[in-house]
Enzyme design. Sequence first.
Site, PDB file in Angstrom:
ATOM      1  N   SER A 129       0.859  -1.185   0.000  1.00  0.00           N
ATOM      2  CA  SER A 129       0.000   0.000   0.000  1.00  0.00           C
ATOM      3  C   SER A 129       0.898   1.238   0.000  1.00  0.00           C
ATOM      4  CB  SER A 129      -0.845  -0.046   1.281  1.00  0.00           C
ATOM      5  OG  SER A 129      -1.292   1.210   1.687  1.00  0.00           O
TER       6      SER A 129
ATOM      7  N   TYR B  94      -2.981  -0.967  10.145  1.00  0.00           N
ATOM      8  CA  TYR B  94      -2.926  -1.249   8.696  1.00  0.00           C
ATOM      9  C   TYR B  94      -1.544  -0.904   8.155  1.00  0.00           C
ATOM     10  CZ  TYR B  94      -4.438  -0.902   3.751  1.00  0.00           C
ATOM     11  OH  TYR B  94      -4.574  -1.047   2.387  1.00  0.00           O
TER      12      TYR B  94
HETATM   13  P1  NDP Z   1     -11.924  -4.856  -0.938  1.00  0.00           P
HETATM   14  O1  NDP Z   1     -12.513  -4.602   0.402  1.00  0.00           O
HETATM   15  O2  NDP Z   1     -12.640  -4.415  -2.150  1.00  0.00           O
HETATM   16  O3  NDP Z   1     -11.567  -6.398  -1.097  1.00  0.00           O
HETATM   17  C1  NDP Z   1     -10.967  -7.116  -0.050  1.00  0.00           C
HETATM   18  C2  NDP Z   1     -10.962  -8.569  -0.430  1.00  0.00           C
HETATM   19  O4  NDP Z   1     -10.331  -9.332   0.601  1.00  0.00           O
HETATM   20  C3  NDP Z   1     -12.357  -9.142  -0.604  1.00  0.00           C
HETATM   21  O5  NDP Z   1     -12.324 -10.038  -1.683  1.00  0.00           O
HETATM   22  C4  NDP Z   1     -12.596  -9.892   0.704  1.00  0.00           C
HETATM   23  O6  NDP Z   1     -13.504 -10.959   0.463  1.00  0.00           O
HETATM   24  C5  NDP Z   1     -11.189 -10.388   0.994  1.00  0.00           C
HETATM   25  N1  NDP Z   1     -10.916 -10.668   2.415  1.00  0.00           N
HETATM   26  C6  NDP Z   1     -10.864  -9.780   3.427  1.00  0.00           C
HETATM   27  N2  NDP Z   1     -10.596 -10.413   4.582  1.00  0.00           N
HETATM   28  C7  NDP Z   1     -10.468 -11.732   4.281  1.00  0.00           C
HETATM   29  C8  NDP Z   1     -10.186 -12.894   5.041  1.00  0.00           C
HETATM   30  N3  NDP Z   1      -9.997 -12.832   6.380  1.00  0.00           N
HETATM   31  N4  NDP Z   1     -10.133 -14.093   4.420  1.00  0.00           N
HETATM   32  C9  NDP Z   1     -10.332 -14.171   3.080  1.00  0.00           C
HETATM   33  N5  NDP Z   1     -10.581 -13.106   2.300  1.00  0.00           N
HETATM   34  C10 NDP Z   1     -10.666 -11.900   2.900  1.00  0.00           C
HETATM   35  O7  NDP Z   1     -10.467  -4.162  -0.860  1.00  0.00           O
HETATM   36  P2  NDP Z   1      -9.423  -3.738  -1.986  1.00  0.00           P
HETATM   37  O8  NDP Z   1      -9.658  -4.476  -3.234  1.00  0.00           O
HETATM   38  O9  NDP Z   1      -9.366  -2.289  -1.974  1.00  0.00           O
HETATM   39  O10 NDP Z   1      -8.078  -4.248  -1.294  1.00  0.00           O
HETATM   40  C11 NDP Z   1      -7.364  -5.394  -1.730  1.00  0.00           C
HETATM   41  C12 NDP Z   1      -5.960  -5.296  -1.189  1.00  0.00           C
HETATM   42  O11 NDP Z   1      -5.340  -4.128  -1.707  1.00  0.00           O
HETATM   43  C13 NDP Z   1      -5.885  -5.180   0.325  1.00  0.00           C
HETATM   44  O12 NDP Z   1      -4.763  -5.877   0.803  1.00  0.00           O
HETATM   45  C14 NDP Z   1      -5.715  -3.693   0.538  1.00  0.00           C
HETATM   46  O13 NDP Z   1      -5.062  -3.413   1.743  1.00  0.00           O
HETATM   47  C15 NDP Z   1      -4.844  -3.359  -0.646  1.00  0.00           C
HETATM   48  N6  NDP Z   1      -4.846  -1.955  -1.018  1.00  0.00           N
HETATM   49  C16 NDP Z   1      -5.970  -1.324  -1.455  1.00  0.00           C
HETATM   50  C17 NDP Z   1      -5.923   0.001  -1.845  1.00  0.00           C
HETATM   51  C18 NDP Z   1      -7.095   0.736  -2.394  1.00  0.00           C
HETATM   52  O14 NDP Z   1      -6.966   1.951  -2.641  1.00  0.00           O
HETATM   53  N7  NDP Z   1      -8.224   0.102  -2.621  1.00  0.00           N
HETATM   54  C19 NDP Z   1      -4.686   0.775  -1.756  1.00  0.00           C
HETATM   55  C20 NDP Z   1      -3.565   0.015  -1.283  1.00  0.00           C
HETATM   56  C21 NDP Z   1      -3.661  -1.286  -0.933  1.00  0.00           C
HETATM   57  P3  NDP Z   1     -14.582 -11.447   1.580  1.00  0.00           P
HETATM   58  O15 NDP Z   1     -15.229 -10.224   2.113  1.00  0.00           O
HETATM   59  O16 NDP Z   1     -15.493 -12.358   0.817  1.00  0.00           O
HETATM   60  O17 NDP Z   1     -13.777 -12.200   2.585  1.00  0.00           O
END
Ligand code: NDP
Length: 253
Positions: free
Chosen positions: A143, A156
């Site tokens: 990130s 985070y």
């Molecule tokens: P979303 O909230 O859109 O997606 C998160 C995903 O992670 C979902 O598919 C969710 O599925 C899954 N997830 C969360 N917790 C668990 C768990 N315990 N076990 C299995 N699956 C899990 O977030 P983003 O797409 O924005 O983020 C994806 C990654 O990118 C993260 O690591 C985030 O920190 C990182 N990121 C995002 C940024 C942004 O601007 N969006 C910027 C920088 C980094 P479900 O709910 O079905 O479990």
Amino acid sequence: MDAFALEGRVALVTGGNGGIGLGMASGLLEAGATVLIVGRNAAKNNRAVKELSQPTRRVKAIEVDIALDGGGDVAVKAAIDSFGRLDILINNAGTNIRRQPQDYGVAEWRMLIDTNLTSAFLCSKAAYAHMRSTGGKIINIGSMTSLFGTSFSAAYGASKGGIVQLTKALASAWAKDNIQVNAVLPGWIDTDLTRGARKDVTDLHDKVLARTPAGRWGVPSDLAGVAIFLASKASDFITGAAIPVDGGYSAQG
Ligand code: NDP
């Protein structure tokens, strides 16, 4: 030979049912890979498989909470059981709770570290048992908070800083096994996660626009190209790197 082709490769994408994970899963499928998505929510998993499915594509999803002990083992075993091998692991699942540092409870702190960092270690460890004989590609999602501090994301940020150092450690240890381990550091991407952030943090939308040289928020498909690159032969001599995909956010002083 197409250096970016992924035919015959099997990928596991944690958090692949939405946001950035879905964008990367879509890119890998486009390049010819077979994909297993991991998420906790069955309805989101089903929707993602439906959205990604095409007659020539092999894609499945499995319900696993990768923050729980043994979650990584279950996910990796599902990839091997479903598709017979594992070549690419994307440690993307992640979440956030936005508060001032003094207001975190220890259970919240642990949940964030377990979900964002420990799961990446445990999934990688489970994948290594297979990749050590075949080689492989591991892509960890960091990130901008891997690089910069924010007042509202201490846990985070600690987890995402850890992702970069974990990446370097795994890259150093497993290069001899022909496993490349790299991190991607997304800028501000429009997803469920950041829709929450825009509710919690005043003026975030406009502040991000003002700070991003590209002049826009990213979208999940902006992450597809880097996923294909880091999963393919094109990146065979790149390991331990942390690549910003941020529209220039981290470049601007
Ligand atoms: P979303 O909230 O859109 O997606 C998160 C995903 O992670 C979902 O598919 C969710 O599925 C899954 N997830 C969360 N917790 C668990 C768990 N315990 N076990 C299995 N699956 C899990 O977030 P983003 O797409 O924005 O983020 C994806 C990654 O990118 C993260 O690591 C985030 O920190 C990182 N990121 C995002 C940024 C942004 O601007 N969006 C910027 C920088 C980094 P479900 O709910 O079905 O479990």
